[in-house]
Design a protein around this motif. Structure first.
Motif, PDB file in Angstrom:
ATOM      1  N   PRO A   1      -5.168  37.412  33.670  1.00 13.54           N
ATOM      2  CA  PRO A   1      -4.230  38.598  33.805  1.00 13.54           C
ATOM      3  C   PRO A   1      -2.870  38.200  33.299  1.00 13.54           C
ATOM      4  CG  PRO A   1      -5.552  38.550  35.980  1.00 13.54           C
ATOM      5  CD  PRO A   1      -5.932  37.292  34.871  1.00 13.54           C
ATOM      6  N   GLU A   2      -2.373  37.025  33.476  1.00 14.53           N
ATOM      7  CA  GLU A   2      -1.199  36.559  32.919  1.00 14.53           C
ATOM      8  C   GLU A   2      -1.437  36.617  31.439  1.00 14.53           C
ATOM      9  OE1 GLU A   2       1.947  32.743  33.354  1.00 14.53           O
ATOM     10  OE2 GLU A   2       0.144  32.778  34.758  1.00 14.53           O
ATOM     11  N   TRP A   3      -2.390  36.047  30.773  1.00 12.98           N
ATOM     12  CA  TRP A   3      -2.351  35.906  29.387  1.00 12.98           C
ATOM     13  C   TRP A   3      -2.143  37.576  28.797  1.00 12.98           C
ATOM     14  CZ3 TRP A   3      -4.302  32.716  25.487  1.00 12.98           C
ATOM     15  CH2 TRP A   3      -4.608  33.099  24.106  1.00 12.98           C
ATOM     16  N   GLU A   4      -2.917  38.292  29.212  1.00 10.76           N
ATOM     17  CA  GLU A   4      -2.860  39.779  28.971  1.00 10.76           C
ATOM     18  C   GLU A   4      -1.204  40.176  29.186  1.00 10.76           C
ATOM     19  OE1 GLU A   4      -5.749  43.750  29.211  1.00 10.76           O
ATOM     20  OE2 GLU A   4      -5.511  42.529  31.062  1.00 10.76           O
ATOM     21  N   SER A   5      -0.718  40.107  30.329  1.00 10.78           N
ATOM     22  CA  SER A   5       0.437  40.579  30.628  1.00 10.78           C
ATOM     23  C   SER A   5       1.626  39.957  29.714  1.00 10.78           C
ATOM     24  CB  SER A   5       0.968  40.304  31.919  1.00 10.78           C
ATOM     25  OG  SER A   5       1.340  38.972  32.152  1.00 10.78           O
ATOM     26  N   LYS A   6       1.367  38.973  29.262  1.00  5.74           N
ATOM     27  CA  LYS A   6       2.433  38.074  28.223  1.00  5.74           C
ATOM     28  C   LYS A   6       2.125  38.861  26.960  1.00  5.74           C
ATOM     29  CE  LYS A   6       3.063  33.905  30.599  1.00  5.74           C
ATOM     30  NZ  LYS A   6       3.658  32.723  30.312  1.00  5.74           N
TER      31      LYS A   6
END
Length: 90
Positions: free
Chosen positions: A75-80
């Motif tokens: 989720p953090e990968w995608e949000s960045k």
């Protein structure tokens, strides 16, 4: 050679994933280990860092020593704004 392994559920993988990743859910890792090409550097990721770490430990126990994990969850990968592949982007 390298392999990117997504250990999230099939459903999560189908929604979006890192390009070129293969999906082997965490609970299937031991049974499906032969699908990971031998003599490769393996990058593992999951919903959380802890799940990726658990996958790396399982592969290490199976004799696969060139395993690294992302230091962030998917989720953090995608949000960045990092690269992702979705059914629409194929």
């Amino acid at each position: 050679l390298h392999a990117i392994v997504d250990v999230r559920s099939r459903e999560a993988f189908a929604k979006s994933h890192i390009p070129e990743a293969m999906n082997i859910p965490l609970q299937e890792l031991e049974r499906r280990r032969a699908e990971i090409p031998p003599a490769t550097n393996i990058a593992l990721y999951a919903e959380t860092e802890l799940d990726a770490f658990q996958g790396a430990v399982r592969l290490f126990d199976l004799g696969m020593f060139s395993v690294k994990t992302l230091n962030i969850g998917y989720p953090e990968w995608e949000s960045k704004g990092m690269p992702v592949e979705t059914p629409k982007s194929k």
